[in-house]
Design an enzyme around this catalytic site. Structure first.
Site, PDB file in Angstrom:
ATOM      1  N   LYS A 200       0.868  -1.181   0.000  1.00  0.00           N
ATOM      2  CA  LYS A 200       0.000   0.000   0.000  1.00  0.00           C
ATOM      3  C   LYS A 200       0.904   1.230   0.000  1.00  0.00           C
ATOM      4  O   LYS A 200       1.897   1.274   0.740  1.00  0.00           O
ATOM      5  CB  LYS A 200      -0.876  -0.018   1.259  1.00  0.00           C
ATOM      6  CG  LYS A 200      -1.763   1.191   1.436  1.00  0.00           C
ATOM      7  CD  LYS A 200      -3.010   1.105   0.591  1.00  0.00           C
ATOM      8  CE  LYS A 200      -3.786   2.412   0.559  1.00  0.00           C
ATOM      9  NZ  LYS A 200      -4.646   2.475  -0.651  1.00  0.00           N
ATOM     10  N   ARG A 291      23.421  -1.915  10.246  1.00  0.00           N
ATOM     11  CA  ARG A 291      24.708  -1.213  10.330  1.00  0.00           C
ATOM     12  C   ARG A 291      24.580  -0.035  11.292  1.00  0.00           C
ATOM     13  O   ARG A 291      23.475   0.319  11.693  1.00  0.00           O
ATOM     14  CB  ARG A 291      25.062  -0.649   8.941  1.00  0.00           C
ATOM     15  CG  ARG A 291      23.995   0.321   8.443  1.00  0.00           C
ATOM     16  CD  ARG A 291      24.397   1.114   7.218  1.00  0.00           C
ATOM     17  NE  ARG A 291      23.455   2.187   6.951  1.00  0.00           N
ATOM     18  CZ  ARG A 291      22.345   2.061   6.251  1.00  0.00           C
ATOM     19  NH1 ARG A 291      22.015   0.919   5.704  1.00  0.00           N
ATOM     20  NH2 ARG A 291      21.543   3.105   6.080  1.00  0.00           N
TER      21      ARG A 291
HETATM   22  C1  MV4 Z   1       7.311   4.081   0.877  1.00  0.00           C
HETATM   23  C2  MV4 Z   1       6.626   5.299   0.677  1.00  0.00           C
HETATM   24  C3  MV4 Z   1       5.254   5.254   0.600  1.00  0.00           C
HETATM   25  N1  MV4 Z   1       4.604   4.082   0.712  1.00  0.00           N
HETATM   26  N2  MV4 Z   1       6.609   2.936   0.966  1.00  0.00           N
HETATM   27  C4  MV4 Z   1      11.726   5.938   0.788  1.00  0.00           C
HETATM   28  C5  MV4 Z   1      12.966   5.439   1.427  1.00  0.00           C
HETATM   29  C6  MV4 Z   1      12.727   4.016   1.713  1.00  0.00           C
HETATM   30  N3  MV4 Z   1      13.242   3.666   2.997  1.00  0.00           N
HETATM   31  C7  MV4 Z   1      11.255   3.832   1.613  1.00  0.00           C
HETATM   32  N4  MV4 Z   1      10.708   5.031   1.077  1.00  0.00           N
HETATM   33  C8  MV4 Z   1       9.365   5.167   0.916  1.00  0.00           C
HETATM   34  N5  MV4 Z   1       8.638   4.028   0.989  1.00  0.00           N
HETATM   35  C9  MV4 Z   1       5.292   2.950   0.873  1.00  0.00           C
HETATM   36  N6  MV4 Z   1       4.624   1.795   0.955  1.00  0.00           N
HETATM   37  C10 MV4 Z   1       7.371   6.469   0.570  1.00  0.00           C
HETATM   38  C11 MV4 Z   1       8.755   6.407   0.687  1.00  0.00           C
HETATM   39  C12 MV4 Z   1       9.442   7.659   0.560  1.00  0.00           C
HETATM   40  C13 MV4 Z   1       9.888   8.357   1.690  1.00  0.00           C
HETATM   41  C14 MV4 Z   1       9.702   7.845   2.965  1.00  0.00           C
HETATM   42  C15 MV4 Z   1      10.132   8.543   4.068  1.00  0.00           C
HETATM   43  C16 MV4 Z   1      10.774   9.775   3.908  1.00  0.00           C
HETATM   44  C17 MV4 Z   1      10.980  10.289   2.658  1.00  0.00           C
HETATM   45  C18 MV4 Z   1      10.546   9.581   1.519  1.00  0.00           C
HETATM   46  C19 MV4 Z   1      10.755  10.107   0.259  1.00  0.00           C
HETATM   47  C20 MV4 Z   1      10.328   9.414  -0.831  1.00  0.00           C
HETATM   48  C21 MV4 Z   1       9.679   8.179  -0.677  1.00  0.00           C
END
Ligand code: MV4
Length: 450
Positions: A200, A291
């Site tokens: 999702k 890490r």
């Molecule tokens: C997501 C998301 C929305 N929905 N997963 C970005 C880094 C990686 N650790 C996972 N990320 C994301 N995963 C779902 N299911 C949006 C992001 C995301 C994001 C998350 C936290 C802070 C900044 C972000 C920037 C772009 C995308």
């Protein structure tokens, strides 16, 4: 305790590990590429071995050269820092075979958490909340069925990805099959496997992560959370602890769940459990990093602990000096990542640092390997310094950061200091009101929102 540790890294984190070793009375071995001959990690280590040409793949990622350097110098353990080989299960395996202690979790746990689909399933089984989603997708039909049942938008993620690599948002069913094919092709190209899964999609999330530490007696503790929502192109710009979004009850109940889950898998050494927070403030497990992270100093400032020393101590078999699930947290800490980058394009800008003055004073810490007349090579990460402040509360920490940024001088190259100054002055940042789209206001061409 170890007598000699080889540090398989460069820059500020190599210096950070050298600091911990010196305080523990452990001798150090630096390894360096031909581009890093005049680096401070070479200067401050007891011994240094050149391991190859500038490119990372020929030096800091060269397992054979690093193991040889450890054998030649008689090191008994290797600290990998972050990046490079820090999350390579293969490297941890080779260390074990070569009778060198890898300062980190076991190869099996690194492998488990590196497979984002297996990590998600394991954490769900261990009771952590995860987003609705699928396992590895076996067909287009399966993708359509799962996406329809969880509802659009959804996100396709590479099982071997992580940290924002190999992700794709799908807003409608029309886009699904095309996006699936592209995602699988990209996954093959980047990671050598087509495995992808669905989740999702959370539109305006916050990124909140728990710091953990486990010893070899079966004890795991959590050290509170870090708020890392302010990112650009999946690179964090600002991290803070605690998050304005967690109250003490949520921290202690989710922290407790994290501790119990990791005790069940026998987690050892430092790690970070990442969560996404949705608009309703619900938290979902995202992935785990096995890490020490760039942003570990904010946790050190609020806990008063030295995480790198603790990594070394638990790797040597010492027990964690903590009762219960966690430790006391004091005040508020913020870190700004200072990168060498072009202020318009955000492209990394290498070159000679002609002038360098770091701020100091109460509650200010700078982790850096740069100095006046040092050269920032074009081959590596653009991070040149981490500016960390601590204050009695968030307001004091922000004021302290603003004045410290003003007193930070870097001449000869451009840096991200100006953008940090703008963020510290921003009313929404000061009110704690931000999500992942916040940075678009400051960096419209580098928002990095997928
Ligand atoms: C997501 C998301 C929305 N929905 N997963 C970005 C880094 C990686 N650790 C996972 N990320 C994301 N995963 C779902 N299911 C949006 C992001 C995301 C994001 C998350 C936290 C802070 C900044 C972000 C920037 C772009 C995308």
């Amino acid at each position: 305790m170890f007598e000699k540790i080889l540090i398989a890294n460069r820059g500020e984190i190599a210096l950070r590990v050298i600091c911990a070793c010196k305080e523990l009375g452990i001798r150090t071995v630096a390894v360096y590429s031909e581009a890093d001959r005049y680096s401070l990690h070479v200067r401050f280590a007891d011994e240094a071995v050149c391991i190859g040409p500038p490119r990372s793949s020929d030096s800091y990622l060269n397992v054979a050269s690093i193991i040889s350097a450890a054998e030649i110098t008689g090191a008994d353990a290797i600290h990998p820092g972050y990046g490079f080989l820090a999350e390579s299960a293969h490297f941890a395996d080779v260390c074990e075979t070569s009778k060198l202690t890898f300062i980190g979790p076991t190869p099996d746990v690194i492998r488990l958490m590196g497979d984002k689909d297996r990590a998600r399933k394991t954490m769900a089984e261990l009771g952590l909340p995860v987003l609705p989603g699928s396992g590895i997708l076996a067909s287009e039909e399966e993708a359509r069925e799962v996406a329809a049942s969880i509802g659009y938008p959804v996100m396709i993620k590479a099982a071997a990805g992580g940290g924002g690599r190999g992700m794709r948002v799908v807003r409608t069913e029309d886009e699904l099959v095309g996006a699936l094919q592209t995602a699988q092709n990209e996954a093959v190209a980047s990671f050598g496997t087509p495995d992808v899964y669905l989740e999702k999609y959370i539109t305006s999330p916050r990124h909140i992560e728990f710091q953990v530490l486990g010893d070899h007696q079966g004890k795991v503790v959590h050290l509170g959370e870090r708020e890392c929502t302010i990112q650009r192109r999946h690179q964090k710009l600002i991290e803070e602890s605690p998050s304005t979004q967690l109250d003490a009850d949520t921290r202690s109940s989710l922290g407790g769940q994290v501790v119990r889950a990791l005790e069940k898998i026998g987690y050892t050494n430092a790690g970070t459990v990442e969560f996404l927070m949705d608009e309703g403030r619900k938290l979902y497990f995202l992935e785990m990093n096995t890490r020490i992270q760039v942003e570990h100093p904010v946790t050190e400032m609020v806990t008063g602990l030295d995480l790198v020393k603790l990594q070394i101590q638990v790797a040597a078999g010492e027990s964690l000096p903590v009762q219960g699930d966690t430790v006391g947290l004091r005040g508020h800490a913020i870190e700004c990542r200072i990168c060498a980058e072009n202020p318009e394009t955000f492209a990394p800008s290498a070159g000679k640092v002609t002038d360098f003055h770091v701020p100091g004073g109460t509650g200010v810490r700078v982790d850096t390997a740069a100095y006046a007349e040092s050269v920032i090579p074009p081959f590596y990460d653009s991070l040149i310094a981490k500016l960390i402040v601590h204050g009695k509360d968030r307001e004091e920490a922000i004021s302290r950061m603003a004045r410290a940024l003003e007193m930070f001088i870097v001449g000869g190259i451009s840096t991200s200091i100006p953008i940090h100054e703008k963020i510290m002055a921003d009313p929404d940042f000061r009110a704690g009101k931000f999500d992942t789209s916040f940075i678009a206001r400051f960096a419209p061409n580098g928002a990095g929102i997928p």
